[in-house]
Design a protein around this motif. Structure first.
Motif, PDB file in Angstrom:
ATOM      1  N   ASN A  31      -7.456 -20.581 -59.000  1.00  0.00           N
ATOM      2  CA  ASN A  31      -8.110 -20.851 -57.729  1.00  0.00           C
ATOM      3  C   ASN A  31      -7.132 -20.612 -56.584  1.00  0.00           C
ATOM      4  N   ILE A  32      -7.600 -19.909 -55.561  1.00  0.00           N
ATOM      5  CA  ILE A  32      -6.769 -19.577 -54.409  1.00  0.00           C
ATOM      6  C   ILE A  32      -7.477 -20.058 -53.150  1.00  0.00           C
ATOM      7  N   ILE A  33      -6.731 -20.704 -52.258  1.00  0.00           N
ATOM      8  CA  ILE A  33      -7.298 -21.139 -50.984  1.00  0.00           C
ATOM      9  C   ILE A  33      -6.480 -20.533 -49.849  1.00  0.00           C
ATOM     10  N   LEU A  34      -7.166 -19.978 -48.867  1.00  0.00           N
ATOM     11  CA  LEU A  34      -6.536 -19.520 -47.638  1.00  0.00           C
ATOM     12  C   LEU A  34      -6.906 -20.517 -46.549  1.00  0.00           C
ATOM     13  N   TRP A  35      -5.921 -21.286 -46.086  1.00  0.00           N
ATOM     14  CA  TRP A  35      -6.142 -22.283 -45.047  1.00  0.00           C
ATOM     15  C   TRP A  35      -5.896 -21.649 -43.677  1.00  0.00           C
ATOM     16  N   VAL A  36      -6.813 -21.901 -42.738  1.00  0.00           N
ATOM     17  CA  VAL A  36      -6.788 -21.210 -41.453  1.00  0.00           C
ATOM     18  C   VAL A  36      -7.215 -22.139 -40.335  1.00  0.00           C
ATOM     19  N   HIS A  37      -7.176 -21.621 -39.119  1.00  0.00           N
ATOM     20  CA  HIS A  37      -7.803 -22.233 -37.957  1.00  0.00           C
ATOM     21  C   HIS A  37      -8.907 -21.278 -37.496  1.00  0.00           C
ATOM     22  N   PRO A  38      -9.803 -21.694 -36.605  1.00  0.00           N
ATOM     23  CA  PRO A  38     -10.883 -20.800 -36.172  1.00  0.00           C
ATOM     24  C   PRO A  38     -10.374 -19.505 -35.550  1.00  0.00           C
ATOM     25  N   ARG A  39     -11.097 -18.415 -35.810  1.00  0.00           N
ATOM     26  CA  ARG A  39     -10.862 -17.102 -35.205  1.00  0.00           C
ATOM     27  C   ARG A  39      -9.474 -16.555 -35.522  1.00  0.00           C
ATOM     28  N   SER A  40      -9.077 -16.685 -36.772  1.00  0.00           N
ATOM     29  CA  SER A  40      -7.749 -16.254 -37.208  1.00  0.00           C
ATOM     30  C   SER A  40      -7.786 -14.906 -37.912  1.00  0.00           C
ATOM     31  N   THR A  41      -8.917 -14.217 -37.895  1.00  0.00           N
ATOM     32  CA  THR A  41      -9.168 -12.954 -38.612  1.00  0.00           C
ATOM     33  C   THR A  41      -9.156 -13.157 -40.127  1.00  0.00           C
ATOM     34  N   SER A  42      -9.440 -14.364 -40.559  1.00  0.00           N
ATOM     35  CA  SER A  42      -9.377 -14.681 -41.989  1.00  0.00           C
ATOM     36  C   SER A  42     -10.516 -14.080 -42.791  1.00  0.00           C
ATOM     37  N   VAL A 100     -14.742 -26.574 -54.822  1.00  0.00           N
ATOM     38  CA  VAL A 100     -13.570 -25.775 -54.484  1.00  0.00           C
ATOM     39  C   VAL A 100     -12.573 -25.745 -55.637  1.00  0.00           C
ATOM     40  N   ALA A 101     -12.342 -26.902 -56.234  1.00  0.00           N
ATOM     41  CA  ALA A 101     -11.270 -27.040 -57.220  1.00  0.00           C
ATOM     42  C   ALA A 101     -11.663 -26.614 -58.631  1.00  0.00           C
ATOM     43  N   LYS A 102     -12.949 -26.627 -58.928  1.00  0.00           N
ATOM     44  CA  LYS A 102     -13.382 -26.300 -60.292  1.00  0.00           C
ATOM     45  C   LYS A 102     -13.126 -24.828 -60.603  1.00  0.00           C
ATOM     46  N   PRO A 103     -12.415 -24.516 -61.672  1.00  0.00           N
ATOM     47  CA  PRO A 103     -12.209 -23.108 -62.036  1.00  0.00           C
ATOM     48  C   PRO A 103     -13.516 -22.457 -62.478  1.00  0.00           C
ATOM     49  N   HIS A 104     -13.652 -21.192 -62.164  1.00  0.00           N
ATOM     50  CA  HIS A 104     -14.797 -20.432 -62.644  1.00  0.00           C
ATOM     51  C   HIS A 104     -14.579 -20.109 -64.112  1.00  0.00           C
ATOM     52  N   PRO A 105     -15.629 -20.107 -64.945  1.00  0.00           N
ATOM     53  CA  PRO A 105     -15.433 -19.884 -66.390  1.00  0.00           C
ATOM     54  C   PRO A 105     -14.934 -18.505 -66.764  1.00  0.00           C
ATOM     55  N   THR A 106     -15.199 -17.492 -65.921  1.00  0.00           N
ATOM     56  CA  THR A 106     -14.812 -16.132 -66.304  1.00  0.00           C
ATOM     57  C   THR A 106     -14.036 -15.382 -65.229  1.00  0.00           C
ATOM     58  N   MET A 107     -14.054 -15.865 -63.984  1.00  0.00           N
ATOM     59  CA  MET A 107     -13.405 -15.157 -62.890  1.00  0.00           C
ATOM     60  C   MET A 107     -12.419 -16.077 -62.183  1.00  0.00           C
ATOM     61  N   ARG A 108     -11.751 -15.539 -61.205  1.00  0.00           N
ATOM     62  CA  ARG A 108     -10.919 -16.355 -60.342  1.00  0.00           C
ATOM     63  C   ARG A 108     -11.746 -16.749 -59.114  1.00  0.00           C
ATOM     64  N   LYS A 109     -11.333 -17.829 -58.471  1.00  0.00           N
ATOM     65  CA  LYS A 109     -12.089 -18.357 -57.335  1.00  0.00           C
ATOM     66  C   LYS A 109     -11.226 -18.299 -56.078  1.00  0.00           C
ATOM     67  N   PHE A 110     -11.830 -17.796 -54.984  1.00  0.00           N
ATOM     68  CA  PHE A 110     -11.153 -17.730 -53.699  1.00  0.00           C
ATOM     69  C   PHE A 110     -11.972 -18.496 -52.672  1.00  0.00           C
ATOM     70  N   SER A 111     -11.310 -19.391 -51.932  1.00  0.00           N
ATOM     71  CA  SER A 111     -11.949 -20.124 -50.843  1.00  0.00           C
ATOM     72  C   SER A 111     -11.180 -19.881 -49.560  1.00  0.00           C
ATOM     73  N   LYS A 112     -11.914 -19.632 -48.475  1.00  0.00           N
ATOM     74  CA  LYS A 112     -11.310 -19.603 -47.148  1.00  0.00           C
ATOM     75  C   LYS A 112     -11.849 -20.795 -46.390  1.00  0.00           C
ATOM     76  N   ASP A 113     -10.944 -21.600 -45.816  1.00  0.00           N
ATOM     77  CA  ASP A 113     -11.436 -22.798 -45.158  1.00  0.00           C
ATOM     78  C   ASP A 113     -10.497 -23.254 -44.051  1.00  0.00           C
ATOM     79  N   MET A 114     -11.046 -24.116 -43.191  1.00  0.00           N
ATOM     80  CA  MET A 114     -10.292 -24.681 -42.080  1.00  0.00           C
ATOM     81  C   MET A 114      -9.560 -25.937 -42.535  1.00  0.00           C
TER      82      MET A 114
END
Length: 319
Positions: A31-42, A100-114
């Protein structure tokens, strides 16, 4: 400093429960998370991974509805009537974070959030959302998520920032009476730089490692170099074609839950200016003419500068 012994045993997606099919290497987070602020081109990162639907499950700001609309909401933007009619009233921090935290059974998980969606600045550090039913946390944790849930070993936390003089007016343009976003006024406290710094510092302190932090300006100037470095950090195979998503229909519908905020992303075809020269050599596009901000917006941007400059001091430079 490593996580201390006061961590409770993780109850969601602990390292032992990560499916072998979700990651080919034990050192690679599922699981991968990209933490951002608003309007960060994320949203560019989301588009890159949306274009690989057989490899990634992509979540778009999954904590936002809880922060804005739920019974546990922190935001004061919407009144009870709007929150009740939103359909998100029964969401909770525990329920949203589990997804967010639960792993996907077959793929990787990506979340973008504030980062701000995890934090209630009116509450002291060490406060946990009620939906976690009294779970323990560490006293310096600024988020509403228990430390053991936030810092599970199969989750990689990365960060993206953009200069306030760019992000503030971009956000304000979407917040006015009658705006299609439904945000009918600009609230400087929603810019989120302070909360992003709080989360960054906490993860850095508790893990003893500095999370990867990328500047938007560097991403737009040298996309292939920056994206390649980010991919290497989180254990993703970099592919040059990630930088364009012209024929990926997912990018046209993925952002609909926050109407009006991501129209440009939904219509985009790649990162930055993808002229032939820029794609081949990562040459920056001609700079846009700077515009003068109104006194209100300049003050809002200036108020973010200390936190921005602090975070920027940790940004990766050696691309």
């Amino acid at each position: 400093m490593s996580p201390d012994a006061s961590f409770e045993t993780p109850s969601i997606g602990s390292a032992a429960s990560v499916p072998a099919s979700s990651t080919s290497s034990s050192s690679r987070p599922s699981n991968i998370i990209l933490w951002v602020h608003p309007r960060s081109t994320s949203t560019a990162f989301e588009c890159m991974l949306l274009a690989r639907p057989d490899e990634f499950e992509v979540l778009h700001e999954p904590m936002g509805e809880t922060w804005y609309y739920s019974k546990e909401r922190v935001s004061k933007r919407f009144d009870d009537k709007i929150c009740d009619e939103s359909g998100h009233g029964e969401l909770s921090y525990a329920k949203a974070w589990a997804e967010v935290a639960k792993p996907h059974p077959t793929m990787r998980k990506f979340s973008k959030d504030m980062a701000q969606y995890l934090i209630d600045t009116s509450s002291p550090n060490g406060t946990v959302a009620a939906s976690f039913n009294g779970a323990k946390t560490t006293p310096n944790n600024p988020t509403l998520i228990p430390t053991s849930e936030l810092l599970q070993p199969h989750i990689s936390h990365t960060f993206l920032i953009r200069h306030p003089n760019k992000a503030v007016p971009s956000y304000a343009r979407l917040c006015y009476p009658g705006a299609p976003t439904g945000f009918d006024y600009f609230d400087p406290s929603e810019m989120g730089y302070k909360e992003l710094r709080m989360l960054f510092d906490f993860i850095r302190e508790k893990t003893g490692k500095t999370p990867l932090l990328v500047e938007s300006e560097e991403l737009l100037k040298a996309p292939s170099k920056v994206v390649k470095a980010w991919c290497e950090h989180v254990g993703i195979e970099f592919k040059q074609e990630m930088l364009e998503w012209d024929d990926a229909p997912e990018t046209r519908t993925h952002f609909e839950k926050w109407k009006g905020f991501h129209d440009d992303a939904a219509k985009s075809k790649g990162i930055g200016q993808t002229t032939p020269d820029a794609k081949e050599g990562d040459k920056p596009a001609a700079p846009k003419k700077e515009t003068t901000l109104s006194p209100e917006l300049q003050k809002a941007a200036d108020d973010c500068m200390e936190d921005y400059e602090y975070l920027r001091s940790f940004a990766k430079k050696d691309f």
